[in-house]
Each structure stands twice: as C-alpha cells, then as structure tokens.
Write an enzyme that holds these catalytic residues in place. Structure first.
Site, PDB file in Angstrom:
ATOM      1  N   ASP A   1       3.176  -4.760   7.881  1.00 48.58           N
ATOM      2  CA  ASP A   1       1.964  -3.945   7.808  1.00 48.58           C
ATOM      3  C   ASP A   1       0.771  -4.894   8.021  1.00 48.58           C
ATOM      4  OD1 ASP A   1      -0.340  -2.676   6.990  1.00 48.58           O
ATOM      5  OD2 ASP A   1       0.554  -1.723   5.233  1.00 48.58           O
TER       6      ASP A   1
ATOM      7  N   GLN B   1      -4.378  -5.290   6.991  1.00 45.66           N
ATOM      8  CA  GLN B   1      -5.376  -6.195   6.397  1.00 45.66           C
ATOM      9  C   GLN B   1      -5.340  -7.601   7.003  1.00 45.66           C
ATOM     10  OE1 GLN B   1      -7.757  -5.225   4.443  1.00 45.66           O
ATOM     11  NE2 GLN B   1      -7.033  -3.198   3.859  1.00 45.66           N
TER      12      GLN B   1
ATOM     13  N   CYS C   1      -4.775   2.495  -3.661  1.00 48.00           N
ATOM     14  CA  CYS C   1      -3.551   3.013  -3.035  1.00 48.00           C
ATOM     15  C   CYS C   1      -2.380   2.054  -3.233  1.00 48.00           C
ATOM     16  CB  CYS C   1      -3.750   3.305  -1.549  1.00 48.00           C
ATOM     17  SG  CYS C   1      -4.928   4.599  -1.253  1.00 48.00           S
TER      18      CYS C   1
ATOM     19  N   HIS D   1       0.875  -1.181   0.000  1.00 49.37           N
ATOM     20  CA  HIS D   1       0.000   0.000   0.000  1.00 49.37           C
ATOM     21  C   HIS D   1       0.913   1.233   0.000  1.00 49.37           C
ATOM     22  CE1 HIS D   1      -2.801   2.918   1.870  1.00 49.37           C
ATOM     23  NE2 HIS D   1      -3.777   2.108   1.510  1.00 49.37           N
TER      24      HIS D   1
ATOM     25  N   LYS E   1     -10.279  -0.594  10.679  1.00 51.12           N
ATOM     26  CA  LYS E   1     -10.416  -1.731   9.759  1.00 51.12           C
ATOM     27  C   LYS E   1     -10.794  -3.010  10.501  1.00 51.12           C
ATOM     28  CE  LYS E   1      -7.108   0.029   6.363  1.00 51.12           C
ATOM     29  NZ  LYS E   1      -7.972   0.439   5.254  1.00 51.12           N
TER      30      LYS E   1
END
Ligand code: PLP
Length: 427
Positions: free
Chosen positions: A222, A225, A386, A145, A248
């Site tokens: 990261d 997600q 993104c 991202h 999220k």
C-alpha cells in the site's frame, strides 16, 4: 488547431520552480504554486498539516483539468473523431507518466482506479476469486489502514480464508522474525503498507517482499503514504502489486493506480464488467480485452488521469529527492521542538520517521486539541486515522496527527508548537 496549452512534461508552473530547484529548495517559491495556502481561516493564516489525508493542488494541476474540459473533452478509446483521439492520447500518455514515475516495466502494469481503496478492492476481488480457497491465509500487518484490512476480511469471508497479522513492537516497527514464522504453504498473499499513515514508520518492504518470495508468496504494497514523499521503484522493490492515490500526491481526487506485475495481472480475472474491459460480447459468451484495459470497466476519469500526470510532472520537476530532504528536515525539526513540550507523547519509531507525527499531550483529548488548534488556523487530523486495530494495539482511542507536505515550512512548525503549548496551558 485545438488549443491544448501543454502536453506531458510541459506543465506551465514547472519552469520557474526548476530554476529555483537548481539553486536550492525554495519552499516560499513553491508555496506560490498553491493558491489555497494564501487563505485565512478564523482570521489566521492557514497552516495546513493534514497532508496525510489529502494534499493541496498546485495551480498547474487545476489548470490542466480546466484546460482539458474547455478544449479537449471527449470520451476516450471509442471515437474516431479528433477530440476523442486527442483525449485518448492524453489519457494514455498519462499512463506512461505513471509508469515512468514508479519505474514499472510496462504500461500494461498500470491500472487506473479511483484510488488506493479501489485498487485494493479490485485486487481482493480478482485475486480472491481466482487464487484463494477455503483454509488459505492472507497476511496483513498490525499497522494497516482499514482500506488494506477490510477488503481482505470481506474476501476471506467469501472464500473461507483466514487473516493473519504481522505484529509490531511498541515503537511501531514490524516484527520481521514473527512475520517469517507466519508464512507457510497456506499463505496466498502478503499485504503491507509502505509507510504507516499514523506512525510514520517506513516499513522495510523490500525485505518483506524478499522473504515472501522465498516462499513463493506474492506481496501487495500500500503506497498511499509513500508516493507523495519519496521516489518509489517497482523493479527495485520487486513487489507484485502496489496501490496509491492521486489526491495524496498533489493530484486530483477520484484517480489512483493499481500496479501489478504483468504475469500476475494476466492470470487474474476482471473485477467489473462493461466498457473498455470487453473485446467481444454475445449473449452466449464475452471475451475480455488485453491489459491494462481488462481491469478498467466503464468510462475512465480521463480528466483526472491527465491531471495526475501533471502532478507527476510537477513533483518530478521539484525532484522527489529534494522533496524527501525538505520533509525529512522539517519532520526532524518538528520532532525536536515537540519533544520539549511537557506531557508530549509521540507515537512511532524515533528514527526513520516519515513526514507524519502522531501525538498526545497529557490527558488532553485528541478532539479537544484538534478543535482548538483549528481555531488558531492549524489544520491537523484527530481520531483513529482509519486504523482502529492499530489504536487498540497502542491502547489508545486516537491521536492528533500533523502530516507534512512539500510546501510546509519551519515557521508553520513553530506555529504548531506554540499552538500546542497554548492549548496545553488551557487544560
Ligand atoms: N492506505 C493508507 C496507508 C492511507 O493512508 C489511506 C488514506 O488515508 C488509504 C489507504 C486510502 O486511500 P484513499 O482514501 O485515497 O483510497
């Protein structure tokens, strides 16, 4: 006695759900916890499939915020008075909830930020200032991202360092053999997403970490997600840093976390100055606070931290394994149905797909598809998500993305599939 209706682990909408969970994952019951799912758009029942961008909030999360504003609100850490102490207790109990949720060793390793993006910017500044010099290399993957590319580019520009990219296969899997070749004595940090927000690829981050550690290189994962979809364990992954966002994973906007191993965070300088990150100030010299406060300048969003912890209580009560199973089953069902649509191209790996499906149908522009699905009440995301470098790698401008959450159903997948077919017929 101040009326705080619940503390940690006593989220009001949880007990009902727990009972249901003991029998099976009752998605229709879960849906009742999310008032927004009952609304209509353009006269059609809302089918919300944009969970990768942000998730809807269960009633208990919203009520936790309202309750704290109505009954507790006071600035944290600084006050001797009752309300301030109670707000501080809630805020720090939330830190402990996060620690437990990701199985970090200590609350000193949990830094509250505004979200994944701020977590990565914090690290890019602090790590860059203290650990990176001219000619050094930072490794990112081809499927990051922008939030895990641009802060590193900015830091590289400041320090004269170089960004290196782990390539991926056409199926959207990291090329681990190429990754191994990228690492050398100039590599300072590896930055890799746990789950691709476009392809749904679940990267082998444990292996990525192990390989980097063999060369003495730390790793940032990261987790924006991954945390909403399956249980993560910092001690098992052994990554050095991990970033994620509250919004999220059914929590509020404006709060996120940077996890860092204590031995690393101890070494790094603060990011911003002022507020709780300070121990003593004089015009000659300032000394900084201990972890985790060293990285938390200004008044933290203590309302959001409490609400994030409430979201953690909520998903924990449902069971991260139950959520994972439910979403996996739904994703497989959706993939099977969508594959049958003429002209359908699904991006990403065939196996091991997380709850994200990016697709194109024939030469229908993603924006047209998204706009027409919207008119049918179906919320999907369109565009580059993104991840422009990833789009370039795939040779496309954008995709339509359906991303699932714990409250989505097979019936909603059917509505999506019928919707795609209807749009396709129009072209
Ligand atoms: N990383 C990934 C993989 C994402 O999917 C996102 C958001 O979509 C981000 C980072 C940025 O998250 P936030 O906007 O919450 O900071």
């Amino acid at each position: 006695m101040i009326n705080v209706r619940w503390g940690r682990g006593q989220c009001p909408c949880v007990p009902d759900v727990v009972t249901a969970m003991q029998m099976m994952y009752d998605v229709n019951r879960v849906r009742k916890d999310f008032p927004i799912l009952a609304r209509q758009v353009y006269g059609k029942p809302l089918v919300y499939l944009d969970n990768g961008a942000t998730t809807q909030k269960p009633r208990c999360v919203v009520e936790a915020m309202v309750d704290e504003y109505y009954n507790v609100n006071a600035n944290v850490h600084r006050g001797v008075h009752f309300l301030s102490q109670q707000a501080t207790d809630l805020h720090e109990a939330s830190r402990e909830s996060v620690r437990k949720f990701i199985n970090a060793r200590s609350v000193n390793e949990i830094i509250f930020t505004r979200g994944t993006t701020e977590s990565i910017n914090l690290l890019a500044f602090s790590f860059g200032e203290s650990m990176v010099k001219e000619g050094d290399e930072i490794v990112v993957s081809a499927m990051e991202h922008h939030s895990n590319i641009v802060p590193w580019q900015m830091m590289c520009a400041r320090k004269g360092a170089v960004l290196k990219v782990i390539p991926m296969t056409d199926d959207g899997e990291l090329q681990i053999d190429e990754y191994v070749k990228l690492l050398n004595e100039k590599t300072r940090l590896v930055c890799c997403t746990h789950v691709s927000n476009v392809l749904g690829t679940v990267n082998p981050v444990k292996e990525v970490v192990r390989i980097a550690h063999e060369q003495g290189v730390p790793v940032l994962v990261d987790g924006a997600q991954s945390t909403p979809h399956f249980a993560v364990d910092m001690q098992d992954l052994d990554c050095d840093f991990f970033a994620f966002s509250g919004h999220k994973m059914y929590g509020p906007t404006g709060i996120g976390v940077l996890y860092g191993k204590e031995e690393w965070l101890d070494k790094l300088p603060p990011y911003q100055g002022g507020g709780e990150m300070i121990k003593n100030v004089s015009f000659e010299q300032t000394t900084y606070n201990e972890l985790p406060y060293k990285f938390e300048a200004g008044t933290p969003d203590y309302i959001a931290s409490h609400a994030l912890a409430t979201a953690i209580d909520y998903v924990t009560a449902l069971g991260m394994d139950n959520i994972f199973r439910h979403e996996q089953e739904l994703t497989r069902y959706a993939m099977d149905c969508m594959k049958e649509i003429e002209g359908m191209r699904i991006f990403g790996p065939v196996e091991g797909h997380d709850a994200v499906i990016s697709f194109q149908v024939g030469d229908i522009h993603h924006l047209d598809m998204g706009t027409l699905l919207d008119r049918l009440g179906i919320a999907v995301r369109t565009g580059h998500h993104c991840a422009e470098p990833l789009m370039r790698r795939l040779g496309i401008e954008g995709t339509v993305r359906a991303s699932f959450g714990l409250y989505n159903t097979r019936e909603e997948v059917d509505v999506l599939v019928e919707g795609i077919k209807r749009v396709a017929q129009m072209f």
